[in-house]
Design a protein around this motif. Structure first.
Motif, PDB file in Angstrom:
ATOM      1  N   ARG A 197       0.925  -1.249   0.023  1.00  0.00           N
ATOM      2  CA  ARG A 197       0.122  -0.090  -0.070  1.00  0.00           C
ATOM      3  C   ARG A 197       0.901   1.420  -0.037  1.00  0.00           C
ATOM      4  N   GLU A 198       1.923   1.426   0.730  1.00  0.00           N
ATOM      5  CA  GLU A 198       2.730   2.434   1.124  1.00  0.00           C
ATOM      6  C   GLU A 198       3.977   2.822   0.175  1.00  0.00           C
ATOM      7  N   HIS A 199       4.650   1.411  -0.210  1.00  0.00           N
ATOM      8  CA  HIS A 199       6.061   1.597  -0.597  1.00  0.00           C
ATOM      9  C   HIS A 199       5.946   1.688  -2.106  1.00  0.00           C
ATOM     10  N   THR A 200       7.036   2.288  -2.771  1.00  0.00           N
ATOM     11  CA  THR A 200       7.123   2.590  -4.410  1.00  0.00           C
ATOM     12  C   THR A 200       8.467   2.123  -4.851  1.00  0.00           C
ATOM     13  N   GLY A 201       9.191   1.438  -3.806  1.00  0.00           N
ATOM     14  CA  GLY A 201      10.581   1.097  -4.592  1.00  0.00           C
ATOM     15  C   GLY A 201      10.625  -0.681  -4.620  1.00  0.00           C
ATOM     16  N   VAL A 202      11.630  -1.245  -3.852  1.00  0.00           N
ATOM     17  CA  VAL A 202      11.779  -2.551  -3.977  1.00  0.00           C
ATOM     18  C   VAL A 202      11.315  -3.154  -2.582  1.00  0.00           C
ATOM     19  N   LEU A 203      10.767  -4.386  -3.207  1.00  0.00           N
ATOM     20  CA  LEU A 203      10.127  -4.994  -1.478  1.00  0.00           C
ATOM     21  C   LEU A 203      10.562  -6.286  -1.510  1.00  0.00           C
ATOM     22  N   ALA A 204      11.400  -6.726  -0.377  1.00  0.00           N
ATOM     23  CA  ALA A 204      11.881  -8.208  -0.540  1.00  0.00           C
ATOM     24  C   ALA A 204      10.953  -8.904   0.674  1.00  0.00           C
ATOM     25  N   LEU A 205      10.463 -10.051   0.324  1.00  0.00           N
ATOM     26  CA  LEU A 205       9.481 -10.741   1.244  1.00  0.00           C
ATOM     27  C   LEU A 205      10.475 -11.706   1.901  1.00  0.00           C
ATOM     28  N   GLY A 206      10.136 -12.038   3.139  1.00  0.00           N
ATOM     29  CA  GLY A 206      10.726 -13.293   3.670  1.00  0.00           C
ATOM     30  C   GLY A 206      10.392 -14.461   2.989  1.00  0.00           C
ATOM     31  N   GLY A 207      11.130 -15.693   3.019  1.00  0.00           N
ATOM     32  CA  GLY A 207      10.982 -16.749   2.216  1.00  0.00           C
ATOM     33  C   GLY A 207       9.655 -17.664   2.378  1.00  0.00           C
ATOM     34  N   GLY A 208       9.119 -17.439   3.500  1.00  0.00           N
ATOM     35  CA  GLY A 208       8.006 -18.224   3.741  1.00  0.00           C
ATOM     36  C   GLY A 208       6.371 -17.205   3.534  1.00  0.00           C
ATOM     37  N   ALA A 209       6.838 -16.039   3.355  1.00  0.00           N
ATOM     38  CA  ALA A 209       5.808 -15.157   3.453  1.00  0.00           C
ATOM     39  C   ALA A 209       4.410 -15.477   2.133  1.00  0.00           C
ATOM     40  N   VAL A 210       4.816 -16.006   1.325  1.00  0.00           N
ATOM     41  CA  VAL A 210       3.795 -16.415   0.063  1.00  0.00           C
ATOM     42  C   VAL A 210       3.174 -17.743   0.596  1.00  0.00           C
ATOM     43  N   MET A 211       3.481 -18.524   1.283  1.00  0.00           N
ATOM     44  CA  MET A 211       2.951 -19.502   1.713  1.00  0.00           C
ATOM     45  C   MET A 211       1.566 -19.416   2.633  1.00  0.00           C
ATOM     46  N   ASP A 212       1.223 -18.095   2.741  1.00  0.00           N
ATOM     47  CA  ASP A 212       0.013 -17.561   3.660  1.00  0.00           C
ATOM     48  C   ASP A 212      -0.900 -17.204   2.492  1.00  0.00           C
ATOM     49  N   PRO A 213      -1.989 -17.569   2.275  1.00  0.00           N
ATOM     50  CA  PRO A 213      -3.105 -17.319   1.119  1.00  0.00           C
ATOM     51  C   PRO A 213      -3.320 -15.730   1.348  1.00  0.00           C
ATOM     52  N   GLY A 214      -3.459 -15.192   2.349  1.00  0.00           N
ATOM     53  CA  GLY A 214      -3.810 -13.773   2.786  1.00  0.00           C
ATOM     54  C   GLY A 214      -2.552 -12.967   1.901  1.00  0.00           C
ATOM     55  N   THR A 215      -1.321 -13.360   2.097  1.00  0.00           N
ATOM     56  CA  THR A 215      -0.179 -12.687   1.635  1.00  0.00           C
ATOM     57  C   THR A 215      -0.307 -12.744   0.034  1.00  0.00           C
ATOM     58  N   ARG A 216      -0.692 -13.907  -0.289  1.00  0.00           N
ATOM     59  CA  ARG A 216      -0.610 -14.254  -1.933  1.00  0.00           C
ATOM     60  C   ARG A 216      -1.692 -13.486  -2.413  1.00  0.00           C
ATOM     61  N   GLU A 217      -2.825 -12.860  -1.662  1.00  0.00           N
ATOM     62  CA  GLU A 217      -4.116 -12.351  -2.410  1.00  0.00           C
ATOM     63  C   GLU A 217      -3.493 -10.879  -2.208  1.00  0.00           C
ATOM     64  N   VAL A 218      -2.654 -10.266  -1.321  1.00  0.00           N
ATOM     65  CA  VAL A 218      -2.076  -8.901  -1.329  1.00  0.00           C
ATOM     66  C   VAL A 218      -1.244  -8.813  -2.684  1.00  0.00           C
ATOM     67  N   LEU A 219      -0.610  -9.964  -3.057  1.00  0.00           N
ATOM     68  CA  LEU A 219       0.252  -9.718  -4.147  1.00  0.00           C
ATOM     69  C   LEU A 219      -0.150  -9.764  -5.629  1.00  0.00           C
ATOM     70  N   VAL A 220      -1.484 -10.035  -5.844  1.00  0.00           N
ATOM     71  CA  VAL A 220      -2.249 -10.008  -7.159  1.00  0.00           C
ATOM     72  C   VAL A 220      -1.899  -8.808  -7.580  1.00  0.00           C
ATOM     73  N   GLY A 221      -1.709  -8.616  -8.922  1.00  0.00           N
ATOM     74  CA  GLY A 221      -1.394  -7.453  -9.543  1.00  0.00           C
ATOM     75  C   GLY A 221      -0.167  -6.531  -9.571  1.00  0.00           C
ATOM     76  N   GLN A 222       0.723  -7.158  -8.426  1.00  0.00           N
ATOM     77  CA  GLN A 222       2.105  -6.575  -8.349  1.00  0.00           C
ATOM     78  C   GLN A 222       2.992  -7.352  -9.308  1.00  0.00           C
ATOM     79  N   ARG A 223       4.135  -6.704  -9.638  1.00  0.00           N
ATOM     80  CA  ARG A 223       5.282  -7.267 -10.263  1.00  0.00           C
ATOM     81  C   ARG A 223       6.072  -8.038  -9.304  1.00  0.00           C
ATOM     82  N   VAL A 224       6.118  -9.533  -9.525  1.00  0.00           N
ATOM     83  CA  VAL A 224       6.581 -10.412  -8.345  1.00  0.00           C
ATOM     84  C   VAL A 224       7.487 -11.203  -9.246  1.00  0.00           C
ATOM     85  N   VAL A 225       8.663 -10.949  -8.699  1.00  0.00           N
ATOM     86  CA  VAL A 225       9.826 -11.970  -9.254  1.00  0.00           C
ATOM     87  C   VAL A 225      10.186 -13.142  -8.275  1.00  0.00           C
ATOM     88  N   PHE A 226      10.344 -14.213  -8.741  1.00  0.00           N
ATOM     89  CA  PHE A 226      10.806 -15.222  -8.078  1.00  0.00           C
ATOM     90  C   PHE A 226      12.196 -15.396  -8.450  1.00  0.00           C
TER      91      PHE A 226
END
Length: 175
Positions: free
Chosen positions: A74-103
């Protein structure tokens, strides 16, 4: 691709993939800030991720992590790094919809070398190589499903990985 709201790019991947290093290189190249959700949680809680896992448990940490990802998107416009297990949470995955996500993909051998003895990594208790293998097996399909783009990091220097991510993001922005 339409311009996403939020970070210019979100980096995901397992421990040892190089998310923090690549995030720093990208931010330097673009003249922007890096935000790391593990650091956000640590700042809010006043203790390390490892201490949170030990004292309050993984479910508590994942709840705090999900809130940190939501705030950062919601707030950040730079580079965002997530912890390794963050995407295991369905709610977190939902937040990432529509973002440029690089694995940032990494194999077992490189991940094991990069994380060393796993100090400060709460999920690496016991046989480190075996734990990393289990984590990779569990998480790789989810990382791939969440990602807009995948970059393999095995045997590659961080600057080369960052250059590939940067080229992809800039091409997406120009599309």
């Amino acid at each position: 691709m339409t311009e996403p709201h939020g970070p210019r790019v979100v980096l995901i991947g397992p421990m040892g993939a190089g998310k923090t290093t690549v995030a720093d290189l990208l931010a330097q190249a673009w003249g922007c800030e890096v935000r790391d959700t593990d650091q956000d949680v640590e700042a809010q809680e006043g203790r390390s991720v490892q201490e949170i896992f030990i004292e309050l448990g993984e479910p508590y940490f994942r709840d705090r992590e999900r809130a940190a990802v939501r705030a950062a998107v919601r707030e950040h416009t730079g580079v965002l790094a997530l912890g390794g297990g963050a995407v295991m949470d369905p709610g977190t995955r939902e937040v990432l919809v529509g973002q440029r996500v690089v694995f940032l993909n990494v194999g077992l051998a490189d991940a094991a070398k990069r994380v060393g003895l796993g100090q400060g990594r709460p999920l690496l208790v016991g046989n480190i190589r075996s734990r990393i293998k289990t984590i990779l097996t569990e998480r790789l399909p989810i990382y791939a499903a969440v990602a807009s783009h995948v970059v393999d990091t095995d045997g590659r220097p961080a600057d080369e990985v960052a250059d590939e991510v940067r080229a992809w993001v800039e091409a997406e922005e120009g599309a």
